[in-house]
Design a protein around this motif. Structure first.
Motif, PDB file in Angstrom:
ATOM      1  N   GLY A   1       0.645  -1.125   0.097  1.00  0.00           N
ATOM      2  CA  GLY A   1      -0.021  -0.057   0.150  1.00  0.00           C
ATOM      3  C   GLY A   1       0.719   1.266   0.056  1.00  0.00           C
ATOM      4  N   LEU A   2       1.784   1.293   0.754  1.00  0.00           N
ATOM      5  CA  LEU A   2       2.620   2.373   0.762  1.00  0.00           C
ATOM      6  C   LEU A   2       3.504   2.565  -0.610  1.00  0.00           C
ATOM      7  CD1 LEU A   2       3.981   4.854   2.023  1.00  0.00           C
ATOM      8  CD2 LEU A   2       5.756   3.130   3.042  1.00  0.00           C
ATOM      9  N   LEU A   3       3.926   1.468  -1.110  1.00  0.00           N
ATOM     10  CA  LEU A   3       4.672   1.443  -2.450  1.00  0.00           C
ATOM     11  C   LEU A   3       3.531   2.082  -3.377  1.00  0.00           C
ATOM     12  CD1 LEU A   3       7.066   1.039  -4.240  1.00  0.00           C
ATOM     13  CD2 LEU A   3       6.474  -1.102  -4.499  1.00  0.00           C
ATOM     14  N   ALA A   4       2.422   1.743  -3.417  1.00  0.00           N
ATOM     15  CA  ALA A   4       1.476   2.271  -4.358  1.00  0.00           C
ATOM     16  C   ALA A   4       1.211   3.574  -4.303  1.00  0.00           C
ATOM     17  CB  ALA A   4      -0.048   1.298  -4.184  1.00  0.00           C
ATOM     18  N   LEU A   5       1.142   4.204  -2.864  1.00  0.00           N
ATOM     19  CA  LEU A   5       0.711   5.491  -2.544  1.00  0.00           C
ATOM     20  C   LEU A   5       2.183   6.429  -3.248  1.00  0.00           C
ATOM     21  CD1 LEU A   5      -0.762   7.747  -1.153  1.00  0.00           C
ATOM     22  CD2 LEU A   5       0.355   7.001   0.946  1.00  0.00           C
ATOM     23  N   MET A   6       3.250   5.883  -2.961  1.00  0.00           N
ATOM     24  CA  MET A   6       4.380   6.653  -3.228  1.00  0.00           C
ATOM     25  C   MET A   6       4.245   6.747  -4.901  1.00  0.00           C
ATOM     26  SD  MET A   6       7.387   5.131  -1.046  1.00  0.00           S
ATOM     27  CE  MET A   6       7.586   5.647   0.874  1.00  0.00           C
TER      28      MET A   6
ATOM     29  N   GLU B   1      -3.908   1.767   6.989  1.00  0.00           N
ATOM     30  CA  GLU B   1      -3.828   3.305   6.273  1.00  0.00           C
ATOM     31  C   GLU B   1      -3.320   3.618   5.180  1.00  0.00           C
ATOM     32  OE1 GLU B   1      -1.767   6.208   8.652  1.00  0.00           O
ATOM     33  OE2 GLU B   1      -1.605   4.587   9.899  1.00  0.00           O
ATOM     34  N   PHE B   2      -2.141   2.929   4.733  1.00  0.00           N
ATOM     35  CA  PHE B   2      -1.563   3.363   3.455  1.00  0.00           C
ATOM     36  C   PHE B   2      -2.299   2.731   2.031  1.00  0.00           C
ATOM     37  CE2 PHE B   2       2.350   3.516   6.458  1.00  0.00           C
ATOM     38  CZ  PHE B   2       2.417   4.907   6.295  1.00  0.00           C
ATOM     39  N   GLN B   3      -2.801   1.673   2.341  1.00  0.00           N
ATOM     40  CA  GLN B   3      -3.670   1.025   1.277  1.00  0.00           C
ATOM     41  C   GLN B   3      -4.898   2.358   1.011  1.00  0.00           C
ATOM     42  OE1 GLN B   3      -4.475  -3.080   1.649  1.00  0.00           O
ATOM     43  NE2 GLN B   3      -3.720  -2.787   3.558  1.00  0.00           N
ATOM     44  N   ALA B   4      -5.297   2.755   2.278  1.00  0.00           N
ATOM     45  CA  ALA B   4      -6.662   3.846   1.981  1.00  0.00           C
ATOM     46  C   ALA B   4      -6.062   4.941   1.451  1.00  0.00           C
ATOM     47  CB  ALA B   4      -7.389   4.003   3.241  1.00  0.00           C
ATOM     48  N   GLN B   5      -5.252   5.359   2.013  1.00  0.00           N
ATOM     49  CA  GLN B   5      -4.521   6.539   1.202  1.00  0.00           C
ATOM     50  C   GLN B   5      -4.269   6.484  -0.306  1.00  0.00           C
ATOM     51  OE1 GLN B   5      -1.447   9.253   3.243  1.00  0.00           O
ATOM     52  NE2 GLN B   5      -1.736   7.859   4.970  1.00  0.00           N
ATOM     53  N   ALA B   6      -3.799   5.338  -0.650  1.00  0.00           N
ATOM     54  CA  ALA B   6      -3.320   5.040  -2.013  1.00  0.00           C
ATOM     55  C   ALA B   6      -4.826   4.849  -2.638  1.00  0.00           C
ATOM     56  CB  ALA B   6      -2.684   3.765  -1.949  1.00  0.00           C
ATOM     57  N   ALA B   7      -5.622   4.568  -2.152  1.00  0.00           N
ATOM     58  CA  ALA B   7      -7.092   4.432  -2.919  1.00  0.00           C
ATOM     59  C   ALA B   7      -7.592   5.863  -3.108  1.00  0.00           C
ATOM     60  CB  ALA B   7      -8.081   3.709  -2.259  1.00  0.00           C
ATOM     61  N   VAL B   8      -7.281   6.755  -2.266  1.00  0.00           N
ATOM     62  CA  VAL B   8      -7.642   7.949  -2.619  1.00  0.00           C
ATOM     63  C   VAL B   8      -6.897   8.693  -3.617  1.00  0.00           C
ATOM     64  CG1 VAL B   8      -7.785  10.328  -1.716  1.00  0.00           C
ATOM     65  CG2 VAL B   8      -8.406   8.622  -0.328  1.00  0.00           C
TER      66      VAL B   8
ATOM     67  N   GLU C   1       1.427   1.068 -12.619  1.00  0.00           N
ATOM     68  CA  GLU C   1       2.072   0.277 -11.749  1.00  0.00           C
ATOM     69  C   GLU C   1       1.360   0.453 -10.341  1.00  0.00           C
ATOM     70  OE1 GLU C   1       6.503  -0.681  -9.837  1.00  0.00           O
ATOM     71  OE2 GLU C   1       6.242   0.955 -10.999  1.00  0.00           O
ATOM     72  N   GLY C   2       1.320   1.559  -9.798  1.00  0.00           N
ATOM     73  CA  GLY C   2       0.696   1.852  -8.588  1.00  0.00           C
ATOM     74  C   GLY C   2      -0.657   1.032  -8.502  1.00  0.00           C
ATOM     75  N   VAL C   3      -1.497   1.317  -9.226  1.00  0.00           N
ATOM     76  CA  VAL C   3      -2.959   0.837  -9.139  1.00  0.00           C
ATOM     77  C   VAL C   3      -2.900  -0.702  -9.254  1.00  0.00           C
ATOM     78  CG1 VAL C   3      -5.163   0.544 -10.525  1.00  0.00           C
ATOM     79  CG2 VAL C   3      -3.968   2.754 -10.329  1.00  0.00           C
ATOM     80  N   GLY C   4      -2.032  -1.254 -10.063  1.00  0.00           N
ATOM     81  CA  GLY C   4      -1.692  -2.755 -10.014  1.00  0.00           C
ATOM     82  C   GLY C   4      -1.511  -3.119  -8.798  1.00  0.00           C
ATOM     83  N   ILE C   5      -0.614  -2.771  -7.887  1.00  0.00           N
ATOM     84  CA  ILE C   5      -0.142  -3.104  -6.558  1.00  0.00           C
ATOM     85  C   ILE C   5      -1.103  -2.879  -5.452  1.00  0.00           C
ATOM     86  CG2 ILE C   5       1.437  -2.295  -4.806  1.00  0.00           C
ATOM     87  CD1 ILE C   5       3.714  -1.750  -7.087  1.00  0.00           C
ATOM     88  N   LEU C   6      -1.800  -1.575  -5.596  1.00  0.00           N
ATOM     89  CA  LEU C   6      -3.043  -1.358  -4.758  1.00  0.00           C
ATOM     90  C   LEU C   6      -4.136  -2.340  -5.019  1.00  0.00           C
ATOM     91  CD1 LEU C   6      -4.429   0.413  -2.805  1.00  0.00           C
ATOM     92  CD2 LEU C   6      -5.201   1.575  -4.570  1.00  0.00           C
ATOM     93  N   GLN C   7      -4.454  -2.903  -6.154  1.00  0.00           N
ATOM     94  CA  GLN C   7      -5.627  -3.761  -6.197  1.00  0.00           C
ATOM     95  C   GLN C   7      -5.148  -5.149  -5.747  1.00  0.00           C
ATOM     96  OE1 GLN C   7      -6.092  -3.549 -10.676  1.00  0.00           O
ATOM     97  NE2 GLN C   7      -7.675  -1.983 -10.336  1.00  0.00           N
ATOM     98  N   ALA C   8      -3.872  -5.570  -5.747  1.00  0.00           N
ATOM     99  CA  ALA C   8      -3.516  -6.795  -5.210  1.00  0.00           C
ATOM    100  C   ALA C   8      -3.568  -6.819  -3.951  1.00  0.00           C
ATOM    101  CB  ALA C   8      -1.978  -6.968  -5.821  1.00  0.00           C
TER     102      ALA C   8
END
Length: 381
Positions: free
Chosen positions: A203-208, A259-266, A243-250
């Motif tokens: 989630g943090l990697l996706a957010l970044m 929280e980092f997954q939720a922030q990445a979703a935003v 790439e970020g969306v793919g990592i987040l979806q997984a």
């Protein structure tokens, strides 16, 4: 000379020395000496096993320093037990090194500095330049941090949440000097993700990645800030977004929301909107509701007020804002934005000017000052 390779190898080499019994401070000094030696020797005589070479040289540097220090005679048993040169061990202790550098006993600033030095392989000078402080100040900070963790057992379990928070702090520093801290944080988080299967790491990697994808559009050539709604979305990096969306979806599919997954979703919802007007603010409010549930953070509630103002109108946003402490960072700027959207331009201009005086950096101050001037000019027309 591949300096990127040296930086990638640094944490593993340091971890080997600590695992062999060297205290953290002495081991880190020895590794830095070995890196200097590598920069001198490798261009003319590159080793076949880079990590093994660094481990051997760093261990010898550590032993030399130990033998020369008469105050450390108690380590003679360790000194006489030098491992034979050879390939570096296959075991990877880098993950434990992350945990050590983000130890709860360290202050956030010290944990960040130590992580950049020990795991990131940056020099003290590079870290000092990135944080715009004197090199001596940063050296003292790092030395204190090394002393603090030197007595910590290397096999103690670490706290993933603390490691992620340190990496997030690095990312939020952005870049300055000759080190791009945002890119460095992404590199370190990729490294961590390769070593630990945890949805919040993903989630943090996706957010970044999703935030970094907007970097080119975030400022003008003169350095002035461009708000998200006004950014040229054609300049966003679509590969990083994908790439970020793919990592987040997984990560979300594992149903262990953090929280980092939720922030990445935003961030993903912003990235998915072709224009600012097409942003799905209703979904963004729902994700902020999840973040409030997870963190109960006043900053999250402040960001939620902005989203509510977009989804349900500025007065709904102002009502949400009224429940928060007005001393919160950016509270005044958010109030100015919502009052402008509600049509009260005089009050909005006054609040923008007030927010500019509280701004933490020059770019933000200049942006808010321009907003106030724009509204004041409009009022005189």
């Amino acid at each position: 000379m591949d300096e990127a390779l040296l930086r990638d190898l640094t944490p593993g080499v340091l971890a080997v020395l600590v695992r062999r019994g060297a205290d953290f401070a002495a081991a880190e000094d020895a590794v830095q000496d070995a890196l200097v030696e590598a920069l001198r020797v490798w261009p003319a005589d590159p080793p076949r096993d880079s990590k093994g070479w660094l481990v051997t040289v760093a261990w010898r540097k550590f032993l030399d320093a130990t033998r020369a220090d008469t105050a450390r005679r108690r380590r003679e048993d360790l000194v006489d037990d030098e491992p034979a040169p050879g390939p570096a061990p296959a075991a990877d202790d880098t993950l434990q090194l992350y945990f050590l550098c983000a130890h709860p006993s360290l202050t956030p600033s010290s944990a960040v500095a130590l992580t950049l030095r020990a795991v990131g392989g940056l020099t003290t000078r590079q870290i000092a330049r990135a944080y715009l402080v004197p090199e001596q100040t940063m050296a003292q900070r790092i030395s204190r941090a090394k002393r603090t963790v030197s007595g910590v057992r290397f096999d103690q379990p670490g706290d993933v949440a603390t490691v992620l928070r340190v990496l997030y702090l690095v990312f939020n520093e952005g870049y300055s000097g000759d080190v791009d801290l945002a890119a460095e944080a992404i590199r370190l988080t990729r490294q961590l993700a390769a070593r630990i299967d945890h949805p919040e790491v993903a989630g943090l990697l996706a957010l970044m990645l999703l935030h970094h994808a907007r970097r080119a559009a975030r400022t003008l050539p003169d350095g002035s800030l461009v708000p998200l709604a006004e950014q040229d979305r054609s300049r966003w990096d679509t590969k990083l977004i994908a790439e970020g969306v793919g990592i987040l979806q997984a990560a979300l599919a594992r149903d262990r929301l953090g929280e980092f997954q939720a922030q990445a979703a935003v961030a993903a919802l912003h990235a998915d909107a072709p224009t600012a007007e097409e942003t799905d603010w209703v979904q963004i409010v729902e994700w902020y509701d999840e973040l409030v549930r997870l963190t109960d953070s006043p900053v999250v509630r402040l960001n939620r007020a902005v989203a509510v103002g977009e989804a349900d109108g500025p007065r709904a946003g102002l009502a949400a804002l009224a429940t928060l402490d007005d001393s919160l960072p950016r509270h005044t700027a958010v109030a100015a934005h919502l009052h402008e959207r509600d049509g009260d331009l005089t009050k909005a201009a006054r609040l923008y000017a007030e927010a500019a005086r509280k701004a933490p950096n020059t770019a933000e101050r200049d942006h808010l000052t321009r907003q106030a001037a724009r509204l004041n000019t409009h009022g005189r027309l």
